[in-house]
Design an enzyme around this catalytic site. Sequence first.
Site: not given
Ligand code: PA5
Length: 442
Positions: A284, A305, A419
């Site tokens: 990310e 393996h 989303k």
């Molecule tokens: O790193 C990030 O920002 C995302 O992966 C969030 O942690 C994830 O989408 C969950 O979001 P939230 O904590 O707002 O529910």
Amino acid sequence: MQDIQFSYAKAATAEAVNAYKTQVANCQEMLVKGTGAGNDFLGWVNLPEDIKPQLADIQATANLLREKCEVIVCIGIGGSYLGAKAVNEALMSSFEWLEGKKPAIVYAGQNIGEDYLFELQALLKNKRFGIISISKSGTTTEPALAFRLLKTQLEQQQGKAEAKELIVCITDAKRGALRTLATQEGYKTFVIEDNIGGRFSVLSPVGLLPIACAGFDITALVDGAARMAEVCGIDTPFEENPAAQYAAARNFLYGEQGKKVELLVNFHPKLHYVSEWWKQLYGESEGKDGKGIFPASVDFTTDLHSMGQYIQDGERHLFETVISVETPNHEVDFPHDEANLDGLNFLAGKRVDEVNKMAELGTMLAHVDGGVPNMKITLPVLNEFYLGELIYFFERACGISGYILGVNPFNQPGVEAYKKNMFALLDKPGYEEASKAIKARL
Ligand code: PA5
């Protein structure tokens, strides 16, 4: 004091890595002075110190839940789930479920699996359970859906007043549906600070409360992270700074050697979820603007393996970063057998870990010979302190590495695309135009 160690000796020359010295120094300054992209998300940089005043409250809350619950359900996804899961899985017994340890920690909201939720609800039926609901935005669909289901079940089983004492929410200080709900219902809450992104939040209540609930030492974890913040800090010379060297070496391999995929490797099955956490952190943070190393992972020797053939002999776009644990927490000696029908008497008297370590060494040499550069991170033992060191090491290196790559390591614009489509397909109010458009494409 012994710290975790990093080596790029089997991946790049000192000359190649040292060439990044000035760039790394600039990136460190961007992190410390907040002069780079995403500078409103740098709360993690000093978090190991900043979180210390909250540890007593987190521990007290965990103690209460541990006293009252047979099962604690941690609800969250992505950064609101993977850090706690990584630490808990690394430290708990591999067979905890069968040992009947109480409270058991289970997870929800990390998927939308109907069978998963059905089976979880069945497991929780007539059990005394608690819920930790974690969402920074407070609006993420997966955890919100799981929370509504499990909150309803808890209230039916315990009554609303008692259920209230068994729910803790971790969310934004003011914004989001989870904050509104927690305020209205009077739940105990912890705050995820605005300047800490999900994937950098394991050392905040997001990770620390579920880890404390599992019975692990959050003070030692935070102490380890604080120690690494010192070791990887701006004042440590490049040659002694593991985060600086790792960030530099992986950018060299990616940018100058065409190694587009990094495999995080472990020879310790309990580290599987550390790799899952790491994949989110790096995927990310760096995968954007058409750039970024693809973070993948394998558990060895298991995956030798299955994936071993490709790694040894397939397309040469890989490098490996191996997490090695120097000393296991337990000892198993291999026995002598008179008949020796399996031919394994040459191992008699050795520890199982000696075999594992030779597998590790042999694999490293084979993969390097096959054109897969190898880097190595060594943990003296697997415990809270060194996991804390490892977490901060990876976070710091990620910030530096993303800046070297020239991206904003602290946003995640690409996560929104699925989303929007999902909401349009589900006819969410406000998505009428998008619904029409997407359905026309089907
Ligand atoms: O790193 C990030 O920002 C995302 O992966 C969030 O942690 C994830 O989408 C969950 O979001 P939230 O904590 O707002 O529910």
